[in-house]
Design a protein around this motif. Sequence first.
Motif, short mmCIF file in Angstrom:
data_model
loop_
_atom_site.label_atom_id
_atom_site.label_comp_id
_atom_site.label_asym_id
_atom_site.label_seq_id
_atom_site.Cartn_x
_atom_site.Cartn_y
_atom_site.Cartn_z
N ILE A 198 0.84 -1.21 0.00
CA ILE A 198 0.00 0.00 0.00
C ILE A 198 0.87 1.25 0.00
CG2 ILE A 198 -1.65 1.34 1.37
CD1 ILE A 198 -2.82 -1.39 2.33
N LEU A 213 -9.71 -5.49 0.35
CA LEU A 213 -8.76 -5.87 1.37
C LEU A 213 -9.30 -7.09 2.10
CD1 LEU A 213 -6.19 -5.32 3.05
CD2 LEU A 213 -7.63 -3.92 4.54
N PHE A 236 -5.09 -1.78 9.29
CA PHE A 236 -5.28 -1.25 7.94
C PHE A 236 -6.23 -0.06 7.86
CE2 PHE A 236 -4.16 -5.72 7.10
CZ PHE A 236 -3.08 -5.52 6.26
N ASP A 248 -4.71 3.19 6.46
CA ASP A 248 -4.30 2.96 5.07
C ASP A 248 -5.51 2.98 4.14
OD1 ASP A 248 -1.58 2.53 5.81
OD2 ASP A 248 -2.05 0.45 6.30
N LEU A 249 -6.58 2.32 4.55
CA LEU A 249 -7.78 2.27 3.72
C LEU A 249 -8.43 3.65 3.61
CD1 LEU A 249 -8.65 -0.32 2.36
CD2 LEU A 249 -10.49 -0.50 4.00
N THR A 306 -13.21 1.41 -1.73
CA THR A 306 -12.61 0.47 -0.79
C THR A 306 -13.62 -0.55 -0.29
OG1 THR A 306 -13.02 1.95 1.08
CG2 THR A 306 -10.89 2.16 -0.03
N VAL A 327 -13.78 -4.10 2.26
CA VAL A 327 -13.13 -5.01 3.20
C VAL A 327 -13.86 -6.35 3.11
CG1 VAL A 327 -12.79 -5.54 5.65
CG2 VAL A 327 -12.29 -3.26 4.79
N LEU A 340 -11.70 -0.78 11.06
CA LEU A 340 -11.60 -1.14 9.65
C LEU A 340 -12.98 -1.11 8.99
CD1 LEU A 340 -9.64 -1.95 7.44
CD2 LEU A 340 -10.00 -4.33 8.07
N SER A 365 -13.86 2.41 8.16
CA SER A 365 -13.01 3.09 7.19
C SER A 365 -13.29 2.67 5.74
CB SER A 365 -11.53 2.87 7.50
OG SER A 365 -11.18 1.52 7.30
N ALA A 366 -14.05 1.62 5.54
CA ALA A 366 -14.30 1.09 4.19
C ALA A 366 -15.64 1.59 3.64
CB ALA A 366 -14.32 -0.43 4.23
#
Length: 183
Positions: free
Chosen positions: A114, A128, A135, A138-139, A149, A151, A162, A165-166
């Motif tokens: 990444i 991902l 992550f 990063d995401l 994005t 997950v 996570l 964040s997606a």
Amino acid sequence: MNACSNGVRLMDAKAPVRLLDRPAEMAPARAAGERVVHLLDMENLCNAADVRGIDAALTMRRYIAVVRAAVGDHIIVAASHHNALASGLAWRSARLLPPRSGVNGADEALREVIATEDLAGRFTTIYLGSGDGIFAQDLSALAAAGMRTHVVSRSRNLSRALRLSAHDVTLLDRPLSTKDVVA
């Protein structure tokens, strides 16, 4: 069936093909301009520190069926040194990263991809395959750079950070029919 001299019966040559002898069937190629990358943490997706070959193969089939991975998608797999062989044999068309061991070995290998491979400049969408909260930032950064994005995780492995964040989350826990995993 044929009988041998010792009384053992042999199967005819037209015996059914075993489930894993057939290659997994990918979805048709995506529309022009749509470039997809899959970053996969095998231990996390298999929910095991020690991944057996059969587990890696079945997880690969489940992943392809649930996510509808397509011909032409770029698939990158990370695993520890003792799971690299099973992971590489299950995902033969994937790029297998050099194995890294330790608690977050596969995570660190994927995070390096990444950080160093300009994913936002080369791809439109990232899947991902992990539930690890490491992550999340990063995401979020990839989403801010314009990537869609996703997950993909098992529900018990998915961290809240996570998930938040997606753009999208896909769980591998749902039951699949035989036609989903048989290519």
